[in-house]
Design an enzyme around this catalytic site. Structure first.
Site, PDB file in Angstrom:
ATOM      1  N   ARG A 164      61.381  21.408   8.359  1.00  0.00           N
ATOM      2  CA  ARG A 164      60.625  20.220   7.966  1.00  0.00           C
ATOM      3  C   ARG A 164      61.572  19.099   7.486  1.00  0.00           C
ATOM      4  NH1 ARG A 164      59.931  17.065   2.970  1.00  0.00           N
ATOM      5  NH2 ARG A 164      57.809  16.251   2.945  1.00  0.00           N
ATOM      6  N   VAL A 165      61.301  17.906   7.956  1.00  0.00           N
ATOM      7  CA  VAL A 165      62.016  16.717   7.500  1.00  0.00           C
ATOM      8  C   VAL A 165      60.993  15.786   6.866  1.00  0.00           C
ATOM      9  CG1 VAL A 165      63.220  14.642   8.295  1.00  0.00           C
ATOM     10  CG2 VAL A 165      63.873  16.881   9.194  1.00  0.00           C
ATOM     11  N   GLY A 166      61.337  15.229   5.730  1.00  0.00           N
ATOM     12  CA  GLY A 166      60.411  14.342   5.030  1.00  0.00           C
ATOM     13  C   GLY A 166      60.698  12.878   5.292  1.00  0.00           C
ATOM     14  N   ASP A 167      60.221  12.060   4.379  1.00  0.00           N
ATOM     15  CA  ASP A 167      60.377  10.609   4.524  1.00  0.00           C
ATOM     16  C   ASP A 167      61.768  10.110   4.164  1.00  0.00           C
ATOM     17  OD1 ASP A 167      59.739  11.469   1.820  1.00  0.00           O
ATOM     18  OD2 ASP A 167      59.803   9.347   1.306  1.00  0.00           O
ATOM     19  N   THR A 226      63.214  13.174  -5.705  1.00  0.00           N
ATOM     20  CA  THR A 226      64.208  12.489  -4.870  1.00  0.00           C
ATOM     21  C   THR A 226      64.866  11.369  -5.650  1.00  0.00           C
ATOM     22  OG1 THR A 226      63.033  12.942  -2.832  1.00  0.00           O
ATOM     23  CG2 THR A 226      64.395  10.963  -2.855  1.00  0.00           C
ATOM     24  N   THR A 242      59.411   8.074  -3.390  1.00  0.00           N
ATOM     25  CA  THR A 242      59.535   9.467  -3.803  1.00  0.00           C
ATOM     26  C   THR A 242      58.135  10.069  -3.780  1.00  0.00           C
ATOM     27  OG1 THR A 242      60.292  10.921  -5.582  1.00  0.00           O
ATOM     28  CG2 THR A 242      59.325   8.829  -6.244  1.00  0.00           C
TER      29      THR A 242
HETATM   30  C1  SD4 Z   1      60.069  14.647   0.665  1.00  0.00           C
HETATM   31  N1  SD4 Z   1      59.911  12.583  -0.552  1.00  0.00           N
HETATM   32  O1  SD4 Z   1      60.855  15.369   1.250  1.00  0.00           O
HETATM   33  C2  SD4 Z   1      60.608  13.830  -0.489  1.00  0.00           C
HETATM   34  C3  SD4 Z   1      60.537  14.687  -1.678  1.00  0.00           C
HETATM   35  C4  SD4 Z   1      60.602  13.947  -2.926  1.00  0.00           C
HETATM   36  O2  SD4 Z   1      60.674  12.995  -4.871  1.00  0.00           O
HETATM   37  O3  SD4 Z   1      60.495  12.924  -3.188  1.00  0.00           O
HETATM   38  N2  SD4 Z   1      60.602  13.804  -3.816  1.00  0.00           N
HETATM   39  O4  SD4 Z   1      58.880  14.584   0.912  1.00  0.00           O
END
Ligand code: SD4
Length: 304
Positions: A190-193, A162, A213
């Protein structure tokens, strides 16, 4: 360019921009141009991360990002100002610059977050256009992944790139942005942070900001970036604060050692630092002294 030592930075240096991973160097350059032209850090972070979003070689952000398990590229992004304004999009498809859609949500709606088809409809109404974000390379990798069948949770360390960026401008305004295609081959939906204010990004214009990240679920469970900023508010340096958020994860989440998480923080004095779980996380900084890529300190070993 590569500094193998810890990220020690002098105080009171503005403007400054920091961002996650090696691709942060190129993104910082675009942000730096805005900052040195006397621009607003909000414009700087948007311009900066758009470089990464548009780069098909970066397989974890925007165009060319790895698809989800169903083969679709779905994007998450958010943006936040020194004045606590923020905007966010999640599960957005076919729009190359989710960060600019997130900014439009902030500036042109009374809401903070739009998701899925609603986010896409909003983007189209604002003049964004649809395009196919799945490159031949990412499609081929997805096909290979699918042929292997379901894998265990080994999306932990690989493919976490990210782009998160924080910038402090000459007027002392600190803004941040975060954008990603998320964890490779994640479950559809799915949704992340990264689009969650407080998890993947947080800014307090009187204190500083943080971006994250890595495996987003860990940041979501601990509201990691909010914690980093709160620790800085209580007097921690950026490095101490990032470490504090990683230690919180380690203390509360039993399986933390199987995952990568990295935080980068920038305070309003222009000091920055990073901390992560696994060695190998880099962050890029640009200020008047030039561009530097730092290796983050890691909980589970020395930086390489
Ligand atoms: C996630 N944090 O969707 C993101 C993916 C990612 O660096 O960082 N990557 O979980």
């Amino acid at each position: 360019m590569l500094n193998p030592h810890k990220a020690g930075t002098p105080a009171k240096t503005t403007p400054v921009v920091v961002s996650t991973w090696d691709h942060g160097l190129a993104a910082n350059q675009a942000a730096w141009k805005v900052l040195t032209d006397g621009g607003y850090s909000l414009d700087a972070v948007e311009a900066g991360v758009r470089v990464t979003e548009a780069d098909p070689e970066v397989r974890t952000v925007g165009l060319g990002g790895y698809p989800d398990a169903s083969g679709e590229v779905t994007l998450d992004a958010c943006i936040m100002t020194e004045a606590m304004d923020c905007g966010s999009v999640a599960f957005l498809r076919d729009i190359k610059h989710p960060i600019s859609v997130a900014r439009a949500v902030m500036e042109h709606t009374p809401h903070v977050m739009l998701v899925g088809s609603g986010a896409q409809e909003f983007a189209l109404s604002r003049g964004f256009s649809k395009e196919n974000l799945l490159t031949a390379e990412s499609y081929a990798d997805w096909q290979r992944w699918r042929a292997q069948g379901e894998r265990p949770k080994d999306i932990n360390i690989e493919n976490h790139d990210t782009i998160g960026m924080l910038a402090l401008d000459n007027a002392g305004r600190l803004c941040g942005a975060c954008t990603t295609s998320g964890a490779a081959y994640k479950l559809h939906g799915r949704v992340g942070d990264s689009p969650i204010i407080g998890a993947g990004l947080y800014v307090d214009g009187a204190v500083g900001g943080a971006v994250a990240t890595g495996m987003g679920e860990l940041m979501m469970k601990t509201l990691g970036c909010f914690l980093v900023v709160e620790l800085m508010r209580q007097g921690a340096s950026p490095g101490q604060a990032c470490k504090g958020a990683v230690l919180r994860i380690a203390e509360k989440l039993g399986d933390y050692a199987a995952f990568q998480v990295g935080f980068v923080a920038l305070n309003c004095q222009g000091e920055s630092a990073a901390y992560c779980i696994q060695p190998g996380f880099s962050y890029a900084r640009q200020d008047q002294r030039g561009a530097v890529l730092y290796q983050s300190e890691a909980l589970l070993g020395e930086a390489i």
